[in-house]
Scaffold this motif. Structure first.
Motif, PDB file in Angstrom:
ATOM      1  N   ARG A   1      10.214   3.762  10.428  1.00  0.00           N
ATOM      2  CA  ARG A   1       8.917   3.108  10.277  1.00  0.00           C
ATOM      3  C   ARG A   1       8.498   2.329  11.524  1.00  0.00           C
ATOM      4  NH1 ARG A   1       9.233  -0.261   4.830  1.00  0.00           N
ATOM      5  NH2 ARG A   1       7.135  -0.860   5.525  1.00  0.00           N
ATOM      6  N   LYS A   2       9.416   2.051  12.408  1.00  0.00           N
ATOM      7  CA  LYS A   2       9.092   1.238  13.576  1.00  0.00           C
ATOM      8  C   LYS A   2       8.484   2.035  14.722  1.00  0.00           C
ATOM      9  CE  LYS A   2      12.319  -2.583  12.848  1.00  0.00           C
ATOM     10  NZ  LYS A   2      13.478  -3.334  13.375  1.00  0.00           N
ATOM     11  N   GLU A   3       8.497   3.363  14.629  1.00  0.00           N
ATOM     12  CA  GLU A   3       8.009   4.176  15.742  1.00  0.00           C
ATOM     13  C   GLU A   3       6.888   5.113  15.280  1.00  0.00           C
ATOM     14  OE1 GLU A   3       8.818   3.851  18.836  1.00  0.00           O
ATOM     15  OE2 GLU A   3      10.370   2.348  18.457  1.00  0.00           O
ATOM     16  N   PRO A   4       5.768   5.165  16.003  1.00  0.00           N
ATOM     17  CA  PRO A   4       4.686   6.085  15.634  1.00  0.00           C
ATOM     18  C   PRO A   4       5.132   7.539  15.590  1.00  0.00           C
ATOM     19  CG  PRO A   4       3.913   4.475  17.240  1.00  0.00           C
ATOM     20  CD  PRO A   4       5.402   4.296  17.138  1.00  0.00           C
ATOM     21  N   THR A   5       6.085   7.912  16.435  1.00  0.00           N
ATOM     22  CA  THR A   5       6.519   9.313  16.486  1.00  0.00           C
ATOM     23  C   THR A   5       7.389   9.713  15.306  1.00  0.00           C
ATOM     24  OG1 THR A   5       8.387   8.625  17.868  1.00  0.00           O
ATOM     25  CG2 THR A   5       6.407   9.429  18.999  1.00  0.00           C
ATOM     26  N   THR A   6       7.932   8.727  14.584  1.00  0.00           N
ATOM     27  CA  THR A   6       8.811   9.047  13.448  1.00  0.00           C
ATOM     28  C   THR A   6       8.305   8.487  12.131  1.00  0.00           C
ATOM     29  OG1 THR A   6      10.173   7.069  13.907  1.00  0.00           O
ATOM     30  CG2 THR A   6      10.856   9.158  14.915  1.00  0.00           C
ATOM     31  N   PHE A   7       7.142   7.833  12.152  1.00  0.00           N
ATOM     32  CA  PHE A   7       6.641   7.223  10.911  1.00  0.00           C
ATOM     33  C   PHE A   7       6.450   8.306   9.851  1.00  0.00           C
ATOM     34  CE2 PHE A   7       3.911   5.111   7.935  1.00  0.00           C
ATOM     35  CZ  PHE A   7       4.311   3.777   8.004  1.00  0.00           C
TER      36      PHE A   7
ATOM     37  N   GLN B   1       0.829  -1.191   0.000  1.00  0.00           N
ATOM     38  CA  GLN B   1       0.000   0.000   0.000  1.00  0.00           C
ATOM     39  C   GLN B   1       0.871   1.251   0.000  1.00  0.00           C
ATOM     40  OE1 GLN B   1      -0.741  -0.712   4.637  1.00  0.00           O
ATOM     41  NE2 GLN B   1      -1.810   1.086   3.912  1.00  0.00           N
ATOM     42  N   MET B   2       0.285   2.346  -0.395  1.00  0.00           N
ATOM     43  CA  MET B   2       0.886   3.634  -0.142  1.00  0.00           C
ATOM     44  C   MET B   2       0.594   3.961   1.313  1.00  0.00           C
ATOM     45  SD  MET B   2       2.516   6.222  -1.623  1.00  0.00           S
ATOM     46  CE  MET B   2       2.016   6.271  -3.349  1.00  0.00           C
ATOM     47  N   ASN B   3       1.628   3.987   2.136  1.00  0.00           N
ATOM     48  CA  ASN B   3       1.429   4.214   3.569  1.00  0.00           C
ATOM     49  C   ASN B   3       1.247   5.695   3.867  1.00  0.00           C
ATOM     50  OD1 ASN B   3       3.198   1.639   5.386  1.00  0.00           O
ATOM     51  ND2 ASN B   3       1.098   2.292   5.605  1.00  0.00           N
ATOM     52  N   PHE B   4       0.190   6.027   4.576  1.00  0.00           N
ATOM     53  CA  PHE B   4      -0.017   7.373   5.096  1.00  0.00           C
ATOM     54  C   PHE B   4       0.116   7.343   6.611  1.00  0.00           C
ATOM     55  CE2 PHE B   4      -3.267   8.020   1.453  1.00  0.00           C
ATOM     56  CZ  PHE B   4      -2.262   8.402   0.580  1.00  0.00           C
ATOM     57  N   ASN B   5       0.672   8.389   7.183  1.00  0.00           N
ATOM     58  CA  ASN B   5       0.623   8.578   8.623  1.00  0.00           C
ATOM     59  C   ASN B   5      -0.720   9.244   8.923  1.00  0.00           C
ATOM     60  OD1 ASN B   5       0.860   9.460  11.307  1.00  0.00           O
ATOM     61  ND2 ASN B   5       3.097   9.587  11.138  1.00  0.00           N
ATOM     62  N   LEU B   6      -1.636   8.471   9.513  1.00  0.00           N
ATOM     63  CA  LEU B   6      -3.005   8.934   9.707  1.00  0.00           C
ATOM     64  C   LEU B   6      -3.137   9.919  10.860  1.00  0.00           C
ATOM     65  CD1 LEU B   6      -4.842   5.541   9.142  1.00  0.00           C
ATOM     66  CD2 LEU B   6      -4.293   7.320   7.482  1.00  0.00           C
ATOM     67  N   THR B   7      -2.030  10.194  11.526  1.00  0.00           N
ATOM     68  CA  THR B   7      -2.052  11.209  12.588  1.00  0.00           C
ATOM     69  C   THR B   7      -1.561  12.552  12.072  1.00  0.00           C
ATOM     70  OG1 THR B   7       0.203  10.799  13.417  1.00  0.00           O
ATOM     71  CG2 THR B   7      -1.564   9.390  14.270  1.00  0.00           C
ATOM     72  N   GLN B   8      -1.114  12.609  10.817  1.00  0.00           N
ATOM     73  CA  GLN B   8      -0.582  13.843  10.247  1.00  0.00           C
ATOM     74  C   GLN B   8      -1.473  14.339   9.113  1.00  0.00           C
ATOM     75  OE1 GLN B   8       3.544  13.815   9.063  1.00  0.00           O
ATOM     76  NE2 GLN B   8       4.194  12.623  10.833  1.00  0.00           N
ATOM     77  N   GLU B   9      -1.687  15.645   9.086  1.00  0.00           N
ATOM     78  CA  GLU B   9      -2.402  16.234   7.954  1.00  0.00           C
ATOM     79  C   GLU B   9      -1.544  16.099   6.686  1.00  0.00           C
ATOM     80  OE1 GLU B   9      -3.765  20.187   8.619  1.00  0.00           O
ATOM     81  OE2 GLU B   9      -4.732  19.704  10.518  1.00  0.00           O
ATOM     82  N   PRO B  10      -2.208  15.958   5.532  1.00  0.00           N
ATOM     83  CA  PRO B  10      -3.652  16.025   5.304  1.00  0.00           C
ATOM     84  C   PRO B  10      -4.349  14.663   5.370  1.00  0.00           C
ATOM     85  CG  PRO B  10      -2.550  15.908   3.191  1.00  0.00           C
ATOM     86  CD  PRO B  10      -1.461  15.868   4.250  1.00  0.00           C
ATOM     87  N   PHE B  11      -3.618  13.612   5.798  1.00  0.00           N
ATOM     88  CA  PHE B  11      -4.155  12.257   5.666  1.00  0.00           C
ATOM     89  C   PHE B  11      -5.067  11.859   6.820  1.00  0.00           C
ATOM     90  CE2 PHE B  11      -0.112  12.234   3.215  1.00  0.00           C
ATOM     91  CZ  PHE B  11      -0.722  12.242   1.969  1.00  0.00           C
TER      92      PHE B  11
ATOM     93  N   ALA C   1      -2.449  -3.690  17.637  1.00  0.00           N
ATOM     94  CA  ALA C   1      -1.345  -4.237  16.839  1.00  0.00           C
ATOM     95  C   ALA C   1      -0.290  -3.157  16.615  1.00  0.00           C
ATOM     96  CB  ALA C   1      -1.853  -4.752  15.494  1.00  0.00           C
ATOM     97  N   ILE C   2       0.951  -3.494  16.846  1.00  0.00           N
ATOM     98  CA  ILE C   2       2.027  -2.517  16.717  1.00  0.00           C
ATOM     99  C   ILE C   2       2.108  -1.957  15.306  1.00  0.00           C
ATOM    100  CG2 ILE C   2       3.792  -4.264  16.192  1.00  0.00           C
ATOM    101  CD1 ILE C   2       4.318  -1.046  18.259  1.00  0.00           C
ATOM    102  N   PHE C   3       1.731  -2.764  14.316  1.00  0.00           N
ATOM    103  CA  PHE C   3       1.845  -2.321  12.926  1.00  0.00           C
ATOM    104  C   PHE C   3       0.849  -1.201  12.630  1.00  0.00           C
ATOM    105  CE2 PHE C   3       2.765  -6.846  13.392  1.00  0.00           C
ATOM    106  CZ  PHE C   3       4.120  -6.823  13.110  1.00  0.00           C
ATOM    107  N   ALA C   4      -0.417  -1.385  13.041  1.00  0.00           N
ATOM    108  CA  ALA C   4      -1.418  -0.337  12.842  1.00  0.00           C
ATOM    109  C   ALA C   4      -1.104   0.887  13.702  1.00  0.00           C
ATOM    110  CB  ALA C   4      -2.807  -0.866  13.176  1.00  0.00           C
ATOM    111  N   GLN C   5      -0.555   0.662  14.876  1.00  0.00           N
ATOM    112  CA  GLN C   5      -0.226   1.786  15.754  1.00  0.00           C
ATOM    113  C   GLN C   5       0.863   2.663  15.160  1.00  0.00           C
ATOM    114  OE1 GLN C   5       0.785  -0.105  19.479  1.00  0.00           O
ATOM    115  NE2 GLN C   5      -1.350  -0.385  20.080  1.00  0.00           N
ATOM    116  N   ARG C   6       1.743   2.064  14.373  1.00  0.00           N
ATOM    117  CA  ARG C   6       2.833   2.853  13.784  1.00  0.00           C
ATOM    118  C   ARG C   6       2.306   4.030  12.978  1.00  0.00           C
ATOM    119  NH1 ARG C   6       6.254  -2.194  11.227  1.00  0.00           N
ATOM    120  NH2 ARG C   6       7.389  -2.823  13.105  1.00  0.00           N
TER     121      ARG C   6
END
Length: 583
Positions: A461-467, A335-345, A495-500
């Motif tokens: 990619r392993k950390e939510p704060t730096t994804f 997939q095209m990975n988006f960080n869902l905690t960051q705008e605009p995604f 799941a750690i993967f979705a949390q990332r």
């Protein structure tokens, strides 16, 4: 699409057993891009780089014997610790050095490994493994059930915080232990004591499950169960895994050397329960530039080379390489990975626009030269739990409309967007540039490219704060053929993967949690399919394609079977005892 990939299979020189694995089909595409600039650039680098690369490993390999299989690897691992690793390049090292209680065979059936047998209780809430007699580590020391008990405990331990921690949350007390504050010693000790795993004697491991989990015999084949030795881990500290002397394993091979960013060396394990492997050793050789690796293969310095999609036309046009080229389906989804905690995604309409502005057919057929198959769903068609849909597929007009309907009102209101990608191989830049041009031409969105060194990108990619804000690409490779592995393990809120990257949908969680606990396969699949539809409608990141692996293989190699698990090289999981190089 099941069963249509006849052209791909017929092009494979070696026979394959597909068993319950999916096979995809696709029409041929007209070639419009050959990425010749990347190829010529890489060829210039061959003269300068190849000599120094191979001087670093060839003399040591020859000293071990002639039957050394040298395998090209692209990205140096961020870590290879059994209870912390999650990426394919890390697991490919661990799976040579260690073995779990079970394993998967060529047909991806679960079969005995370190355990000779296992048995569930009546409601599948307890599983008891019986180990083989006389099990040993590679150094001849005894391997007992306590080692596997410790592996489970270490994986659930909050101090470990491994990337696959949540895959053991079905075990009684594992999630509670993982979520305990380790600074609260009393709470930590109580949670540790409540963990539902026990080794009542040297040959018996008993695991209590919070819910019925009939798939758990297969989970026991994964690296989280690999019995790294507690005293060696503690002796080495945080970076214990870098020292081969501390990685005493029970797998078919034993790691003997690790030169960061250069190579990992293995020798045959003389004490492996099933007998000594046919090969004397295996070496992973790290080369980022695919053209450099191909020239090393041409000169006989490598036996298996990962062929980048940009090199496929060159390889297929070469009269020698054409007969040594192997392509096979891999149970994977990207997939095209988006960080869902960051705008605009954070805006689903923006995600919809980006999904509908992506031309998957051209990307797979032209840009990637036919090494993948377009998809708009997560589980590959033909696998249990898969759904067929064309929702949010390529539709430029709908994409423009969706962006206009977003909270940003159109491209002019969007914040800056950066697209991260692995820059180890220059061919990746051409693909990232094509993606950026698609979004510019269709949506009017300007995207900044963020090329990132491969090992550093894995770490981000392993950390939510730096994804990364936007990543080309993220994805999943099947661990075992069950929808639970595709959906619950990857997408649940815990799941750690979705949390990332910030995905969480309680409705999805409820469906897959109910399905996970059922033993009625028809009812399970119906629930997983409903969950798959929710996932498609949430558009967490545009689902793009299912993958194949493309490699060059030395014709002197025999005794291997490519399976849908083998994302790095053919036979990497199921052919370790039999793969060999004929003189």
């Amino acid at each position: 699409m099941l069963g249509l990939l006849t052209a791909l299979v017929h092009n494979c020189r070696h026979s394959m057993t597909w068993g319950n694995v999916f096979v995809f089909g696709e029409e041929s595409f007209v070639k419009r891009f050959a990425h010749r600039s990347a190829w010529l650039y890489s060829l210039m680098a061959v003269v300068l780089v190849a000599g120094s690369v191979f001087a670093a490993f060839s003399s040591g390999a020859q000293a071990q014997g002639e039957n050394i299989i040298r395998i090209h690897a692209v990205t140096d691992p961020d870590i290879f610790d059994p209870q912390k690793s999650s990426f394919a390049n890390e697991i490919s090292i661990l799976a040579l050095n260690y073995e779990g209680l079970t394993r998967q065979d060529d047909d991806l059936n679960t079969v005995p490994a370190a355990a000779e047998s296992w048995e569930f209780n009546e409601d599948a809430t307890q599983i008891t493994f019986t180990l083989r007699d006389g099990l040993m580590y590679s150094d001849g020391s005894p391997l007992v059930a306590e080692r596997f008990r410790y592996a489970v405990e270490r994986n659930c331990d909050p101090n470990t915080a491994g990337q696959y921690q949540s895959i053991l949350f079905e075990i009684v007390g594992c999630q509670a232990f993982a979520e305990t504050d380790p600074s609260d010693q009393a709470a930590y000790d109580a949670a540790k004591a409540a963990l539902g795993v026990a080794a009542p004697d040297d040959k018996t491991l008993v695991i209590d499950l919070a819910v019925p989990a009939p798939f758990y015999a297969t989970v026991a084949s994964l690296w989280v169960f690999f019995p790294a030795q507690q005293e060696l881990i503690e002796q080495g500290g945080e970076d214990w895994w870098k020292d081969p002397a501390l990685q005493i394993g029970n797998g078919p091979f034993q790691i003997t050397s690790y030169d960061e960013e250069l190579q990992v060396g293995f020798t045959a394990n003389e004490n492996y329960w099933a007998g000594r492997p046919a090969a004397d050793g295996i070496e992973y050789v790290y080369i980022g530039e695919s053209a450099v690796a191909i020239e090393a293969f041409r000169s006989g310095d490598l036996d298996i080379v990962d062929v980048d999609p940009s090199q496929i036309p060159v390889v297929q046009a070469d009269p020698v390489f054409a007969d040594q080229f192997l392509q096979y389906a891999v149970a994977s989804s990207y997939q095209m990975n988006f960080n869902l905690t960051q705008e605009p995604f954070t805006d689903i309409k923006v995600r919809q626009a980006f999904s509908q502005a992506f031309d998957r057919e051209t990307y797979c057929g032209v840009i990637r030269n036919g090494d993948c198959f377009p998809t708009t769903s997560w589980i590959p068609l033909g696998l249990p739990g898969s759904i067929e849909t064309d929702l949010y597929g390529f539709d430029p007009e709908a994409a423009v409309a969706a962006l206009a309907e977003s909270s940003y009102g159109g491209p002019e209101g969007l914040p800056p967007i950066s697209l991260y990608y692995n820059s180890d191989d220059t061919a990746n830049t051409a693909r990232a540039e094509w993606v950026a041009s698609q979004y510019r031409d269709i949506l009017g969105v300007e995207i900044t490219l963020a090329p990132t060194e491969g090992t550093a990108l894995v770490e981000l990619r392993k950390e939510p704060t730096t994804f990364p804000q936007m990543l080309l690409v993220g994805g999943w490779i099947q661990d075992y053929p069950d929808p639970q592995n595709w959906l619950s393990v990857y997408w649940k809120c815990d799941a750690i993967f979705a949390q990332r990257f910030g995905y969480c949908n309680p409705e999805f969680d409820a469906l897959v949690s109910e399905a996970d606990a059922l033993t009625d396969q028809e009812a399970r699949l119906a629930l997983y399919e409903q969950a798959g539809e929710i996932l498609v409608n949430d558009i967490p990141g545009p689902f793009l394609y299912n993958g194949t692996q493309t490699v060059l293989v030395n014709p002197a190699l025999t005794g291997y079977t490519a399976t849908a698990l083998d994302v790095e090289w053919p036979g990497q999981f199921t052919s370790l005892l039999t793969i060999t190089k004929e003189s």
